[in-house]
Design a protein around this motif. Structure first.
Motif, short mmCIF file in Angstrom:
data_model
loop_
_atom_site.label_atom_id
_atom_site.label_comp_id
_atom_site.label_asym_id
_atom_site.label_seq_id
_atom_site.Cartn_x
_atom_site.Cartn_y
_atom_site.Cartn_z
N MET A 1 0.81 -1.22 0.00
CA MET A 1 0.00 0.00 0.00
C MET A 1 0.84 1.27 0.00
O MET A 1 0.44 2.29 -0.56
CB MET A 1 -0.94 -0.02 1.21
CG MET A 1 -2.00 -1.09 1.12
SD MET A 1 -3.09 -1.13 2.56
CE MET A 1 -2.04 -1.92 3.76
N GLU A 2 2.03 1.22 0.61
CA GLU A 2 2.92 2.37 0.63
C GLU A 2 4.35 1.88 0.62
O GLU A 2 4.68 0.86 1.23
CB GLU A 2 2.69 3.22 1.89
CG GLU A 2 1.33 3.90 1.96
CD GLU A 2 1.16 4.69 3.25
OE1 GLU A 2 1.53 4.16 4.33
OE2 GLU A 2 0.67 5.81 3.19
N GLY A 3 5.21 2.63 -0.08
CA GLY A 3 6.63 2.31 -0.10
C GLY A 3 6.99 1.30 -1.18
O GLY A 3 6.20 1.00 -2.07
N ALA A 4 8.22 0.77 -1.09
CA ALA A 4 8.74 -0.17 -2.09
C ALA A 4 9.45 -1.30 -1.37
O ALA A 4 10.35 -1.07 -0.55
CB ALA A 4 9.70 0.54 -3.04
N LEU A 5 9.04 -2.53 -1.65
CA LEU A 5 9.58 -3.72 -1.00
C LEU A 5 10.38 -4.52 -2.02
O LEU A 5 9.86 -4.89 -3.08
CB LEU A 5 8.44 -4.56 -0.44
CG LEU A 5 8.81 -5.70 0.50
CD1 LEU A 5 9.33 -5.15 1.82
CD2 LEU A 5 7.60 -6.60 0.75
N SER A 6 11.64 -4.81 -1.71
CA SER A 6 12.50 -5.57 -2.61
C SER A 6 12.42 -7.06 -2.29
O SER A 6 12.53 -7.46 -1.13
CB SER A 6 13.95 -5.10 -2.49
OG SER A 6 14.07 -3.77 -2.94
N HIS A 7 12.25 -7.86 -3.33
CA HIS A 7 12.06 -9.30 -3.19
C HIS A 7 13.21 -10.05 -3.86
O HIS A 7 13.64 -9.70 -4.96
CB HIS A 7 10.73 -9.72 -3.85
CG HIS A 7 10.60 -11.19 -4.05
ND1 HIS A 7 10.06 -12.03 -3.10
CD2 HIS A 7 10.94 -11.99 -5.10
CE1 HIS A 7 10.06 -13.27 -3.56
NE2 HIS A 7 10.60 -13.27 -4.76
N LYS A 8 13.69 -11.13 -3.20
CA LYS A 8 14.62 -12.08 -3.80
C LYS A 8 14.20 -13.47 -3.35
O LYS A 8 13.70 -13.64 -2.23
CB LYS A 8 16.07 -11.81 -3.37
CG LYS A 8 16.66 -10.54 -3.94
CD LYS A 8 18.13 -10.39 -3.55
CE LYS A 8 18.71 -9.12 -4.16
NZ LYS A 8 20.15 -8.95 -3.79
N ASP A 9 14.41 -14.48 -4.23
CA ASP A 9 14.05 -15.83 -3.83
C ASP A 9 15.00 -16.85 -4.43
O ASP A 9 15.86 -16.53 -5.26
CB ASP A 9 12.59 -16.15 -4.20
CG ASP A 9 12.31 -16.13 -5.69
OD1 ASP A 9 13.12 -16.67 -6.45
OD2 ASP A 9 11.27 -15.57 -6.09
N SER A 10 14.84 -18.10 -3.96
CA SER A 10 15.73 -19.18 -4.37
C SER A 10 15.50 -19.65 -5.80
O SER A 10 16.27 -20.47 -6.31
CB SER A 10 15.59 -20.36 -3.40
OG SER A 10 14.23 -20.77 -3.30
N LEU A 11 14.46 -19.13 -6.45
CA LEU A 11 14.24 -19.44 -7.87
C LEU A 11 15.01 -18.49 -8.77
O LEU A 11 14.98 -18.64 -10.00
CB LEU A 11 12.74 -19.35 -8.19
CG LEU A 11 11.80 -20.26 -7.41
CD1 LEU A 11 10.36 -20.03 -7.84
CD2 LEU A 11 12.19 -21.72 -7.55
N GLY A 12 15.67 -17.50 -8.18
CA GLY A 12 16.44 -16.52 -8.96
C GLY A 12 15.68 -15.26 -9.28
O GLY A 12 16.18 -14.40 -10.01
N ASN A 13 14.48 -15.10 -8.74
CA ASN A 13 13.69 -13.89 -8.99
C ASN A 13 14.17 -12.75 -8.11
O ASN A 13 14.53 -12.94 -6.95
CB ASN A 13 12.21 -14.15 -8.71
CG ASN A 13 11.61 -15.20 -9.61
OD1 ASN A 13 11.59 -15.05 -10.82
ND2 ASN A 13 11.16 -16.30 -9.02
#
Length: 231
Positions: free
Chosen positions: A68-80
């Motif tokens: 809803m607000e801000g920016a969240l950075s995502h990383k995962d074991s699939l390489g995304n």
């Protein structure tokens, strides 16, 4: 309709996270709030600047992130690797196992999000990830389908028998939803104030619905809310 007030939710706070739990989660346990149909978790999180969830694992769960607000950075074991902002919706199928981290890289701004878990239809599947941007203006005055079992209408596909809608209403706008036979409805108010069939809700409040046939949503001010159509 069963009304659940925001201040009755579980709570967790540390130096970078302020979280409210609609259902039993981690150290918060309430035998009356384990789940609602296939909906297992709704956590409302405020992640402080330079804070975040380190790499950790899940399995056999469908996980939806709604920022809803801000920016969240995502990383995962699939390489995304991606950044989730307002209007973006992320879906992870944990399947037989996935590792991921979510981090707020801002120096000054918190991230406000909903983390949602749903029980899967099939277990032990290949883990997967998808993210889509749904412009906020497209859900003004209507219910926009974000995630579904079949991926219809441009929604993200997930491994569970559920449909997730979102809507944004301004003063005096209304939208209706017909509950399909033998389905359950869960309404969560993300922001603002909402009326559902005459019942008043505020941010963080929820309704569990099993018998009402037609739902009328309206607001005298503004509202952003989610509607789950569940088995």
């Amino acid at each position: 309709m069963e009304l659940i007030r925001a201040d009755s939710r579980g709570a967790f706070t540390n130096d970078w996270l302020d979280s409210r739990h609609s259902f039993s989660f981690s150290d918060y346990y309430d035998a009356e709030r384990m789940s609602f149909s296939s909906l297992r978790v709704i956590n409302e999180d405020w992640v402080a600047a330079k804070g975040g969830f380190p790499m950790h694992g899940h399995r056999d769960m469908e996980i939806v992130t709604y920022v809803m607000e801000g920016a969240l950075s995502h990383k995962d074991s699939l390489g995304n690797g991606s950044t989730i902002r307002p209007g973006d919706v992320q879906r992870m199928s944990a399947g037989r196992g996935i590792l991921h981290s979510e981090f707020n890289h801002s120096e000054t701004e918190a991230v406000h999000l909903l983390q949602i878990w749903l029980l899967p239809k099939f277990t032990g599947i290949q883990p997967g990830y998808a993210q889509e941007h749904f412009p906020l203006e497209q859900r003004r005055g209507k219910l926009q389908l974000l995630v579904s079992a079949d991926g219809r209408d441009g929604s993200l596909r997930m491994n569970t028998d559920a449909n997730l809608y979102a809507s944004i209403l301004v003063a005096d706008e209304q939208v209706t939803y017909q509950r399909p036979e033998n389905r359950a409805i869960y309404v969560h108010v993300a922001r603002g104030s909402l009326q559902v069939n005459g019942t008043a809700l505020q941010a963080g409040d929820a309704l569990q619905i099993r018998e009402e046939t037609e739902l009328l949503f309206g607001t005298a001010d503004s509202a952003e809310f989610l509607v789950f159509d569940l088995p």
